[in-house]
Design a protein around this motif. Structure first.
Motif, mmCIF file in Angstrom:
data_model
loop_
_atom_site.group_PDB
_atom_site.id
_atom_site.type_symbol
_atom_site.label_atom_id
_atom_site.label_comp_id
_atom_site.label_asym_id
_atom_site.label_seq_id
_atom_site.Cartn_x
_atom_site.Cartn_y
_atom_site.Cartn_z
ATOM 1 N N HIS A 112 0.821 -1.206 0.000
ATOM 2 C CA HIS A 112 0.000 0.000 0.000
ATOM 3 C C HIS A 112 0.856 1.257 0.000
ATOM 4 O O HIS A 112 1.989 1.267 0.457
ATOM 5 C CB HIS A 112 -0.997 -0.018 1.168
ATOM 6 N N ILE A 113 0.305 2.320 -0.568
ATOM 7 C CA ILE A 113 1.021 3.587 -0.663
ATOM 8 C C ILE A 113 1.068 4.232 0.722
ATOM 9 O O ILE A 113 0.084 4.273 1.442
ATOM 10 C CB ILE A 113 0.299 4.538 -1.655
ATOM 11 N N VAL A 114 2.212 4.743 1.072
ATOM 12 C CA VAL A 114 2.393 5.401 2.359
ATOM 13 C C VAL A 114 2.516 6.897 2.109
ATOM 14 O O VAL A 114 3.312 7.330 1.286
ATOM 15 C CB VAL A 114 3.674 4.882 3.057
ATOM 16 N N ASP A 115 1.698 7.674 2.803
ATOM 17 C CA ASP A 115 1.856 9.123 2.714
ATOM 18 C C ASP A 115 2.463 9.626 4.021
ATOM 19 O O ASP A 115 2.628 8.881 4.985
ATOM 20 C CB ASP A 115 0.536 9.820 2.384
ATOM 21 N N ILE A 116 2.785 10.891 4.054
ATOM 22 C CA ILE A 116 3.468 11.458 5.210
ATOM 23 C C ILE A 116 2.632 11.325 6.484
ATOM 24 O O ILE A 116 3.157 11.123 7.572
ATOM 25 C CB ILE A 116 3.877 12.928 4.952
ATOM 26 N N PHE A 117 1.294 11.386 6.350
ATOM 27 C CA PHE A 117 0.431 11.300 7.519
ATOM 28 C C PHE A 117 0.402 9.873 8.080
ATOM 29 O O PHE A 117 0.412 9.672 9.297
ATOM 30 C CB PHE A 117 -0.983 11.787 7.183
ATOM 31 N N ASP A 118 0.377 8.879 7.196
ATOM 32 C CA ASP A 118 0.425 7.479 7.625
ATOM 33 C C ASP A 118 1.755 7.195 8.317
ATOM 34 O O ASP A 118 1.804 6.552 9.373
ATOM 35 C CB ASP A 118 0.226 6.567 6.410
ATOM 36 N N SER A 122 2.263 6.203 12.287
ATOM 37 C CA SER A 122 2.981 4.992 12.709
ATOM 38 C C SER A 122 4.123 5.336 13.658
ATOM 39 O O SER A 122 4.335 4.649 14.671
ATOM 40 C CB SER A 122 3.536 4.249 11.496
ATOM 41 N N MET A 123 4.855 6.388 13.342
ATOM 42 C CA MET A 123 5.980 6.783 14.190
ATOM 43 C C MET A 123 5.481 7.256 15.557
ATOM 44 O O MET A 123 6.065 6.922 16.590
ATOM 45 C CB MET A 123 6.790 7.882 13.498
ATOM 46 N N ILE A 147 8.500 -4.074 20.613
ATOM 47 C CA ILE A 147 9.247 -2.902 20.130
ATOM 48 C C ILE A 147 9.923 -3.219 18.802
ATOM 49 O O ILE A 147 9.916 -2.400 17.878
ATOM 50 C CB ILE A 147 10.261 -2.436 21.190
ATOM 51 N N LEU A 148 10.477 -4.415 18.668
ATOM 52 C CA LEU A 148 11.097 -4.815 17.412
ATOM 53 C C LEU A 148 10.079 -4.813 16.283
ATOM 54 O O LEU A 148 10.344 -4.304 15.188
ATOM 55 C CB LEU A 148 11.739 -6.197 17.543
ATOM 56 N N ALA A 149 8.885 -5.347 16.533
ATOM 57 C CA ALA A 149 7.837 -5.354 15.512
ATOM 58 C C ALA A 149 7.435 -3.929 15.137
ATOM 59 O O ALA A 149 7.247 -3.616 13.949
ATOM 60 C CB ALA A 149 6.625 -6.139 16.010
ATOM 61 N N LEU A 150 7.316 -3.063 16.121
ATOM 62 C CA LEU A 150 6.961 -1.663 15.846
ATOM 63 C C LEU A 150 8.031 -0.976 14.999
ATOM 64 O O LEU A 150 7.717 -0.267 14.042
ATOM 65 C CB LEU A 150 6.790 -0.888 17.159
ATOM 66 N N THR A 153 7.920 -2.092 11.404
ATOM 67 C CA THR A 153 6.806 -1.481 10.681
ATOM 68 C C THR A 153 7.153 -0.047 10.281
ATOM 69 O O THR A 153 6.952 0.352 9.135
ATOM 70 C CB THR A 153 5.520 -1.490 11.545
ATOM 71 N N VAL A 154 7.685 0.715 11.230
ATOM 72 C CA VAL A 154 8.063 2.099 10.935
ATOM 73 C C VAL A 154 9.164 2.129 9.876
ATOM 74 O O VAL A 154 9.125 2.940 8.945
ATOM 75 C CB VAL A 154 8.495 2.839 12.220
ATOM 76 N N GLN A 155 10.123 1.219 9.990
ATOM 77 C CA GLN A 155 11.204 1.165 9.013
ATOM 78 C C GLN A 155 10.662 0.863 7.618
ATOM 79 O O GLN A 155 11.037 1.501 6.642
ATOM 80 C CB GLN A 155 12.224 0.109 9.419
#
Length: 170
Positions: A112-118, A122-123, A147-150, A153-155
């Motif tokens: 899926h496309i990620v925009d700055i708000f998404d 997430s961050m 924490i590793l999973a989070l 995802t952010v990465q």
């Protein structure tokens, strides 16, 4: 079948090093170069999805160096391998790692496309959860896993966002 990384001592327990390790180390350099060249040639070159020049440009690895990998004159250092893996994908990685009995590489990036708000959401969620867990004064193994999973995802979302912003399609 490659040599094991250990010999068995008098008591039948494995011990590191010894003759088996020496044989493995000697054969390893040629095997690494030859195996890597074989796999790389299956993905790059005439009639393949990537030419040497295209892969060199996409990875930032000099074309001359890339040709050396294809011809088996050298095996890449980890950084170059990872750059090629990011471009050539999980199947390439699995074929390179197969002699070690490893595989199962897959993309951790969603389509899926990620925009700055998404990405910001997430961050923010990840930061909030990490701070909440750390505020207790200690982290459990379950906290570490969460924490590793989070962070993964952010990465992944950060990578997608940067690829999109750079105008590069994956």
């Amino acid at each position: 079948m490659s040599a094991p990384l250990h010999d068995f001592g008098r008591n039948g327990n494995p011990q590191r090093g010894g003759l088996a390790m020496a044989k493995f180390a000697k054969a390893s350099a040629d095997l690494d170069r030859d195996r890597f060249a074989k796999v790389l040639n299956a993905f790059v070159g005439m009639g393949r999805d990537w030419s040497v020049a295209e892969l060199a440009e996409a990875t930032g690895i000099p074309e001359r160096t890339m040709k050396g990998y294809k011809e088996g004159r050298a095996a890449p250092p980890l950084g170059n391998f990872l750059r090629m893996a990011a471009v050539l994908g999980p199947e390439f990685v699995n074929q390179v790692l197969e002699p070690a009995g490893l595989g199962g590489a897959h993309s951790i990036v969603s389509d899926h496309i990620v925009d700055i708000f998404d990405l910001a959401d997430s961050m923010s969620r990840a930061s909030s959860e990490i701070i909440g867990k750390a505020a207790r004064g200690h982290l459990t193994f379950a906290d570490h896993a969460a924490i590793l999973a989070l962070t993964r995802t952010v990465q992944a979302k950060s990578g997608l966002f940067l690829w999109k912003e750079a105008g590069i399609s994956q």
